[in-house]
Write a protein that holds these residues in place. Sequence first.
Motif, PDB file in Angstrom:
ATOM      1  N   MET A   1       0.814  -1.188   0.000  1.00  0.00           N
ATOM      2  CA  MET A   1       0.000   0.000   0.000  1.00  0.00           C
ATOM      3  C   MET A   1       0.856   1.250   0.000  1.00  0.00           C
ATOM      4  SD  MET A   1      -2.710   1.400   2.733  1.00  0.00           S
ATOM      5  CE  MET A   1      -1.514   2.294   3.659  1.00  0.00           C
ATOM      6  N   THR A   2       1.942   1.251   0.788  1.00  0.00           N
ATOM      7  CA  THR A   2       2.771   2.448   0.864  1.00  0.00           C
ATOM      8  C   THR A   2       3.460   2.734  -0.461  1.00  0.00           C
ATOM      9  OG1 THR A   2       4.596   1.153   1.756  1.00  0.00           O
ATOM     10  CG2 THR A   2       3.195   2.296   3.337  1.00  0.00           C
ATOM     11  N   LYS A   3       3.680   1.706  -1.263  1.00  0.00           N
ATOM     12  CA  LYS A   3       4.336   1.913  -2.554  1.00  0.00           C
ATOM     13  C   LYS A   3       3.485   2.799  -3.456  1.00  0.00           C
ATOM     14  CE  LYS A   3       6.393  -0.721  -6.310  1.00  0.00           C
ATOM     15  NZ  LYS A   3       6.644  -2.053  -6.843  1.00  0.00           N
ATOM     16  N   LYS A   4       2.179   2.561  -3.472  1.00  0.00           N
ATOM     17  CA  LYS A   4       1.274   3.350  -4.308  1.00  0.00           C
ATOM     18  C   LYS A   4       1.236   4.799  -3.837  1.00  0.00           C
ATOM     19  CE  LYS A   4      -3.199   3.564  -3.725  1.00  0.00           C
ATOM     20  NZ  LYS A   4      -4.613   3.267  -3.610  1.00  0.00           N
ATOM     21  N   TYR A   5       1.105   4.993  -2.537  1.00  0.00           N
ATOM     22  CA  TYR A   5       1.043   6.343  -1.993  1.00  0.00           C
ATOM     23  C   TYR A   5       2.384   7.051  -2.101  1.00  0.00           C
ATOM     24  CZ  TYR A   5      -3.623   5.756  -0.027  1.00  0.00           C
ATOM     25  OH  TYR A   5      -4.972   5.577   0.131  1.00  0.00           O
ATOM     26  N   ALA A   6       3.494   6.319  -1.996  1.00  0.00           N
ATOM     27  CA  ALA A   6       4.820   6.934  -2.048  1.00  0.00           C
ATOM     28  C   ALA A   6       5.083   7.553  -3.412  1.00  0.00           C
ATOM     29  CB  ALA A   6       5.892   5.909  -1.710  1.00  0.00           C
ATOM     30  N   ALA A   7       4.683   6.883  -4.467  1.00  0.00           N
ATOM     31  CA  ALA A   7       4.886   7.426  -5.808  1.00  0.00           C
ATOM     32  C   ALA A   7       4.058   8.696  -6.007  1.00  0.00           C
ATOM     33  CB  ALA A   7       4.513   6.380  -6.854  1.00  0.00           C
ATOM     34  N   ALA A   8       2.825   8.680  -5.535  1.00  0.00           N
ATOM     35  CA  ALA A   8       1.980   9.869  -5.650  1.00  0.00           C
ATOM     36  C   ALA A   8       2.505  11.000  -4.765  1.00  0.00           C
ATOM     37  CB  ALA A   8       0.548   9.526  -5.260  1.00  0.00           C
ATOM     38  N   TYR A   9       3.029  10.654  -3.590  1.00  0.00           N
ATOM     39  CA  TYR A   9       3.550  11.644  -2.661  1.00  0.00           C
ATOM     40  C   TYR A   9       4.763  12.364  -3.250  1.00  0.00           C
ATOM     41  CZ  TYR A   9       5.187  13.600   1.785  1.00  0.00           C
ATOM     42  OH  TYR A   9       5.600  14.450   2.779  1.00  0.00           O
ATOM     43  N   ALA A  10       5.631  11.632  -3.930  1.00  0.00           N
ATOM     44  CA  ALA A  10       6.840  12.223  -4.499  1.00  0.00           C
ATOM     45  C   ALA A  10       6.509  13.211  -5.613  1.00  0.00           C
ATOM     46  CB  ALA A  10       7.745  11.126  -5.026  1.00  0.00           C
ATOM     47  N   ALA A  11       5.477  12.941  -6.373  1.00  0.00           N
ATOM     48  CA  ALA A  11       5.135  13.789  -7.513  1.00  0.00           C
ATOM     49  C   ALA A  11       4.157  14.906  -7.152  1.00  0.00           C
ATOM     50  CB  ALA A  11       4.543  12.927  -8.615  1.00  0.00           C
ATOM     51  N   ALA A  12       3.688  14.943  -5.926  1.00  0.00           N
ATOM     52  CA  ALA A  12       2.619  15.874  -5.541  1.00  0.00           C
ATOM     53  C   ALA A  12       3.177  17.239  -5.142  1.00  0.00           C
ATOM     54  CB  ALA A  12       1.829  15.283  -4.388  1.00  0.00           C
ATOM     55  N   SER A  13       2.291  18.235  -5.229  1.00  0.00           N
ATOM     56  CA  SER A  13       2.621  19.564  -4.718  1.00  0.00           C
ATOM     57  C   SER A  13       2.469  19.544  -3.197  1.00  0.00           C
ATOM     58  CB  SER A  13       1.677  20.598  -5.320  1.00  0.00           C
ATOM     59  OG  SER A  13       0.356  20.381  -4.855  1.00  0.00           O
ATOM     60  N   LYS A  14       2.827  20.654  -2.559  1.00  0.00           N
ATOM     61  CA  LYS A  14       2.779  20.694  -1.098  1.00  0.00           C
ATOM     62  C   LYS A  14       1.356  20.481  -0.571  1.00  0.00           C
ATOM     63  CE  LYS A  14       4.280  23.253   2.851  1.00  0.00           C
ATOM     64  NZ  LYS A  14       5.402  23.978   3.379  1.00  0.00           N
ATOM     65  N   LYS A  15       0.369  21.090  -1.185  1.00  0.00           N
ATOM     66  CA  LYS A  15      -1.019  20.906  -0.740  1.00  0.00           C
ATOM     67  C   LYS A  15      -1.473  19.462  -0.926  1.00  0.00           C
ATOM     68  CE  LYS A  15      -2.836  25.534  -1.310  1.00  0.00           C
ATOM     69  NZ  LYS A  15      -3.855  26.373  -1.935  1.00  0.00           N
ATOM     70  N   ASP A  16      -1.103  18.883  -2.047  1.00  0.00           N
ATOM     71  CA  ASP A  16      -1.490  17.497  -2.322  1.00  0.00           C
ATOM     72  C   ASP A  16      -0.790  16.526  -1.382  1.00  0.00           C
ATOM     73  OD1 ASP A  16      -3.218  18.279  -4.327  1.00  0.00           O
ATOM     74  OD2 ASP A  16      -1.688  18.101  -5.895  1.00  0.00           O
ATOM     75  N   LYS A  17       0.438  16.843  -0.991  1.00  0.00           N
ATOM     76  CA  LYS A  17       1.144  15.985  -0.041  1.00  0.00           C
ATOM     77  C   LYS A  17       0.396  15.923   1.286  1.00  0.00           C
ATOM     78  CE  LYS A  17       5.766  16.236  -1.882  1.00  0.00           C
ATOM     79  NZ  LYS A  17       7.167  16.608  -1.689  1.00  0.00           N
ATOM     80  N   GLY A  18      -0.161  17.048   1.702  1.00  0.00           N
ATOM     81  CA  GLY A  18      -0.957  17.061   2.928  1.00  0.00           C
ATOM     82  C   GLY A  18      -2.186  16.185   2.812  1.00  0.00           C
ATOM     83  N   ARG A  19      -2.827  16.222   1.672  1.00  0.00           N
ATOM     84  CA  ARG A  19      -4.016  15.379   1.450  1.00  0.00           C
ATOM     85  C   ARG A  19      -3.649  13.899   1.432  1.00  0.00           C
ATOM     86  NH1 ARG A  19      -5.443  19.405  -3.016  1.00  0.00           N
ATOM     87  NH2 ARG A  19      -6.534  21.011  -1.860  1.00  0.00           N
ATOM     88  N   ILE A  20      -2.518  13.584   0.798  1.00  0.00           N
ATOM     89  CA  ILE A  20      -2.074  12.190   0.757  1.00  0.00           C
ATOM     90  C   ILE A  20      -1.741  11.709   2.161  1.00  0.00           C
ATOM     91  CG2 ILE A  20      -0.234  10.661  -0.051  1.00  0.00           C
ATOM     92  CD1 ILE A  20      -0.180  12.394  -2.626  1.00  0.00           C
ATOM     93  N   LEU A  21      -1.070  12.551   2.944  1.00  0.00           N
ATOM     94  CA  LEU A  21      -0.767  12.179   4.330  1.00  0.00           C
ATOM     95  C   LEU A  21      -2.041  11.933   5.124  1.00  0.00           C
ATOM     96  CD1 LEU A  21       2.214  14.402   5.460  1.00  0.00           C
ATOM     97  CD2 LEU A  21       2.153  11.941   5.242  1.00  0.00           C
ATOM     98  N   ASP A  22      -3.053  12.774   4.916  1.00  0.00           N
ATOM     99  CA  ASP A  22      -4.327  12.578   5.609  1.00  0.00           C
ATOM    100  C   ASP A  22      -4.939  11.221   5.260  1.00  0.00           C
ATOM    101  OD1 ASP A  22      -4.177  15.042   6.858  1.00  0.00           O
ATOM    102  OD2 ASP A  22      -5.366  16.075   5.320  1.00  0.00           O
ATOM    103  N   GLN A  23      -4.861  10.828   3.999  1.00  0.00           N
ATOM    104  CA  GLN A  23      -5.411   9.541   3.579  1.00  0.00           C
ATOM    105  C   GLN A  23      -4.645   8.387   4.206  1.00  0.00           C
ATOM    106  OE1 GLN A  23      -5.176   9.618  -0.668  1.00  0.00           O
ATOM    107  NE2 GLN A  23      -6.972  10.943  -0.913  1.00  0.00           N
ATOM    108  N   VAL A  24      -3.313   8.484   4.225  1.00  0.00           N
ATOM    109  CA  VAL A  24      -2.497   7.409   4.789  1.00  0.00           C
ATOM    110  C   VAL A  24      -2.755   7.280   6.285  1.00  0.00           C
ATOM    111  CG1 VAL A  24      -0.125   6.664   5.245  1.00  0.00           C
ATOM    112  CG2 VAL A  24      -0.725   7.567   3.013  1.00  0.00           C
ATOM    113  N   VAL A  25      -2.854   8.410   6.972  1.00  0.00           N
ATOM    114  CA  VAL A  25      -3.122   8.385   8.405  1.00  0.00           C
ATOM    115  C   VAL A  25      -4.483   7.761   8.691  1.00  0.00           C
ATOM    116  CG1 VAL A  25      -3.620   9.902  10.381  1.00  0.00           C
ATOM    117  CG2 VAL A  25      -1.592  10.286   8.993  1.00  0.00           C
ATOM    118  N   GLU A  26      -5.463   8.086   7.877  1.00  0.00           N
ATOM    119  CA  GLU A  26      -6.802   7.538   8.068  1.00  0.00           C
ATOM    120  C   GLU A  26      -6.833   6.026   7.864  1.00  0.00           C
ATOM    121  OE1 GLU A  26     -11.110   7.881   5.875  1.00  0.00           O
ATOM    122  OE2 GLU A  26      -9.873   9.669   5.978  1.00  0.00           O
TER     123      GLU A  26
END
Length: 66
Positions: free
Chosen positions: A1-26
């Motif tokens: 699961m972290t592999k999918k989110y990690a790729a999106a996290y690396a390519a994301a802007s700062k605002k999107d990184k926050g949203r991705i972190l929120d999803q992973v935490v949830e």
Amino acid sequence: MTKKYAAAYAAASKKDKGRILDQVVEVTGWNRDHARQQLRGRLRQPPGRACATIAVTDRRRTNPCT
């Protein structure tokens, strides 16, 4: 699961990184700092490694025994 989110996290802007972190935490129940460390660490892993998460080491220095 972290592999999918990690790729999106690396390519994301700062605002999107926050949203991705929120999803992973949830999904995982981790706190934000741990989730961030896991996502960044996952990108540094060599491809094909079986273990999905990386152990977070304690970086605090301790005083040597005297």
